[in-house]
Structures are given as C-alpha cells and as structure tokens.
Design a protein around this motif. Sequence first.
Motif, short mmCIF file in Angstrom:
data_model
loop_
_atom_site.label_atom_id
_atom_site.label_comp_id
_atom_site.label_asym_id
_atom_site.label_seq_id
_atom_site.Cartn_x
_atom_site.Cartn_y
_atom_site.Cartn_z
N THR A 105 10.96 -39.59 -18.60
CA THR A 105 11.44 -39.19 -18.02
C THR A 105 10.56 -37.69 -17.55
N ILE A 117 11.54 -39.23 -12.20
CA ILE A 117 11.90 -40.40 -13.19
C ILE A 117 13.34 -39.65 -13.87
N VAL A 118 14.84 -40.60 -13.98
CA VAL A 118 15.96 -40.38 -14.59
C VAL A 118 16.75 -40.68 -15.17
N ARG A 119 15.78 -42.20 -15.33
CA ARG A 119 16.82 -43.52 -16.37
C ARG A 119 15.68 -44.32 -16.31
N GLY A 147 20.44 -37.31 -12.28
CA GLY A 147 19.92 -36.51 -12.94
C GLY A 147 19.83 -35.16 -13.16
N SER A 178 14.31 -45.10 -11.30
CA SER A 178 14.42 -45.51 -12.59
C SER A 178 13.38 -46.36 -12.84
N LYS A 219 17.52 -32.07 -14.71
CA LYS A 219 16.36 -31.20 -15.58
C LYS A 219 16.36 -29.75 -15.14
#
Length: 509
Positions: free
Chosen positions: A486, A491-493, A443, A454, A445
């Motif tokens: 997110t 947490i990316v998904r 991801g 995820s 950020k």
Amino acid sequence: MMDDIQILIVDYGSQYTLVIGRTLRELGVRGIILPVKKADKWLKHNTPKAVILSGSNWSVHNDGAPGLPKMLDITGKKYLILGICYGMQLLAHKLRGVVEKPFLHREYGPAEVSVNKKHPLFKNVKEKTKVWASHGDTVIALPKGFISIAKSKGIAAMSNKNNRVLGIQFHPEVIDTTEGKKILQNFLTLSKCDKDWNPINLIHQIQKEVLEVVKNKSNVILGFSGGVDSTTLARILSPVLGKRLICVAIDTGGFRENELIELKENAKNAGVKKLIVISAAVEFIKNISKTIDGEEKRKKFRVVYQRIFEKQIKKHNADFIVQGTLATDIIESGKIGQSVMIKTHHNVGLAWKVKDLHPFRNLFKYEVRELARALNLPKSVYERNPFPGPGLYLRVVGTPVSKEKIKLVQEADKTVTDIIKKYGLTKNISQLIVALLGVNSVGVKGDERVYGHSLAIRAVQTADFMTVKGYYFPEKIVNEIISALTKHKNIVRVFFDMTPKPPATTEFE
C-alpha cells in the motif's frame, strides 16, 4: 513404454484418473491409462496383474454412460479389479447390485470412513480414517456374493468373497485421503505387482520415445519458458537431438521481474545449443486487452502464441513441435478420456501444421521435479514456483490488461516474493499468485481521499495441483505485505485468498 505393464487403469473421465497413475508410480509400479474402447482393444492382447476402474462425472443411470470394457474379466479370475467411485458403482450396477442417488448420502470433500481392518485391502489402516469423497450416486445394495468392508453414511467399500473384485466409494489416490497410499499399496500386494519404475528409466524412455517418432534428420521446435517443465524437457532431449533441438522462447510482456534473465540461465543449465527469444509484448497486449473474461484471454493468448510458433516452425524447416505439457494441463483442458474442461491451456489441443509431441503428458509437477533432480539441474530449477503460460495477463482480473497494470503486478509480485524469501517461507509454498483485481475502492493516504486498485495475494500448498490448500501467512507477515504494497500510490486494499481447490482453481483465471 507399454511393455510389461502390470496395471491397466480404465479412464472414465475423472479429474483424478492421472493421479491414480501418479500414485502407483510413487509406489514403484508402472501403469497404463486408457479410455474404455482402447482399454478393450488392449485387453485383447494383454493380461495385466490388475485393472483399476476410475471415477467419473457420469452417473451409471445416465443415457450414454460409459460401461465396462467388453474384454474385462469381471469375475476377477484373470486379474484383480478395483473400482474407484464411479468404478465401484459401475461394478455394482453390472453385477446386479443397486446404485441410487440418495439425498442424505452425497459426499463432496473430506469424510470419515470406518473400515474392516481384517480385510487385506485395509491392512495397517486405522479403523476410522479420513478420506476424500466426491460422489452423488451410491451403492445401497451389494451384488450377490459381495460383502461391505467399509462404511461412512452408507457402503464405502465392497469385496467379493475371494477378494478378487473390490470397490471403493472414496478416492484413495488423492492426498487428502490420509491413508490412501497404504490402501493402494495393499491392492498392489494383493495383485502381486513388482516394482518396475524409477526416474532414470523414465528419462531413457522419453528419449527413446521421441527418437522413434522424430527419426534422425528432422528439426524439432521446443516451446521454452525457463520453467521446471520446459527446462527439464530440454535437458532430456538436448543430448539426443543436439543442434536439431531449437528452443523458442516468447517474451510476451507478461513475465515477472527478471524472468527473461532466469530463462536464459536455465537454457544454459539445460545444455540448450540453440535458443531463440522472440519479443512480442505489443502483439499480446493488443490482442488480450480486448476482453476481461479469463477464458477468452487464454484463447486470445493461444492465437498469438500459435502464430509466432508457426512462423518459427516454417523458418527452421521443423517437422515437430515438442512441449512440456503436464497431466494437470491435459486434465483441466478436458483432453483426457472424457474429462470435463475446466480451463483452456495455451499449449493443449492446438491444431499444428506439424506433429505435436507432449512427452510429459502423463506426469505431474512433482514428478518432473524428480526428473530435474535426477538430471542434476540446479535447485533453482526444480524448486521453482509454477507460472502459467499467459503469465501476468491472468493476474489482471476483471479489468482490461494494460502495460501499466502489468508493470504494477510485476512490482507487487517482486515485493511479496522478497518478503517470503526474507522469512524463509519459499519451501512452504507451492505457488504464489499476486493479482490485480478489477475492484477500485476508496482509501485515505496523507489525509487525502484516493480511489485506487485492490490486490489479491494467494499462496497455496499442494503435491500435484489437482487439489490445493490455501496457505495462511502469520499475522506479522500479513501486516508487512500490506504495509509494503500500500506504499504504492495506486494501491489502497490488499486481500488474502485461502480458498482450497476445489472449489477454486489455483489461478484466478
């Protein structure tokens, strides 16, 4: 509880057998569910008003396939007979009709049936009605003296000429059969059954049943989770057992945020006189973290769960353990009739050193909620979302459980729950699952590449948890959930799962 039973349901191992009993109770009529051999013995001494033959995972052509009870009056002179799915196929087969497995007429899931509206079984049912079907075998030629009273791609229902022996290829007991309850009510009317069931009567029956087993001196351990099942059971048994009822709660480390506080409050609401809380998070995490397989996790949970309860049983000199196990748990564990096991439940089928009592074994979640209302328990109890015994350990999926991952799921669960409450959606959702998936991905950020977790969000709607429908969140709420989750650095998904049951189960594991 077996006096004056009007309906005998012969259990051939269908996942929906107990749903038949539940639907009859909704219509106000008591029934008894027995496997073939026990049904045969029961019929030697009892004459019901009707017999219902359940569905099954068997084919009538399989070696060892269960047959009709020997004492069954297959002519229908003593009582009406209704065969459902396998039950219809078995009737047709035994009466010399033809049952085959035609490639073009296997139905699994929603179907449309055209019924003979003049037949009393389909009184006030639309000519074309939506049903739930699940069968490979089909009746392709009727027995002598029978007529077809409904069709889909083939024969969907049959009746003998005096309407005493009936068969339905689909499942009227499942809520996805939109007019199924009308059909079963018509069958009860044909059988001349009287209404004889209500929640208050059931509460008194449960109290009487437990007292007859427990007698006057024995201590009883109750596995208390603070959920609607164990809270309602404690409320029913507290008045009759008093201080002999010892409620034991285990802090497994897999609770949702503030769960322990709610548990203690619900024990108070249930009138529990003795509550013992055992802290065992370290032991559970150590044991469960050894595997990522869902079924193995459940089994490892059971080992620790039983060990702790055995210690409490010995400590308090108890002769019985009582649990709020539901019909759904027993079905999925394969303990009803010959039902195929779907998943292990932590409180079903354990070999205890004392007698194991399950007063809710024939009830479904919505029925326990009705008992809770009748007992004047708070709305927070009877509207509470279900939560599995192993808790958040089943919501860390495909990756080893750790204290840190459990904490992440706790925070995510609270975030999603707060958003749902904010928009007043709680009443629309039967169960909410927030799970961490063992799928790390790339991801971005703050203009930096990150590699993180995820999450999966699964909300479902159901009346009985035998079948469920996925809940579709409005786009605005989906976006708010994704944005909120997110923000966590790891947490990316976020995925949303709306798969119905079947084929999926409610929980991921």
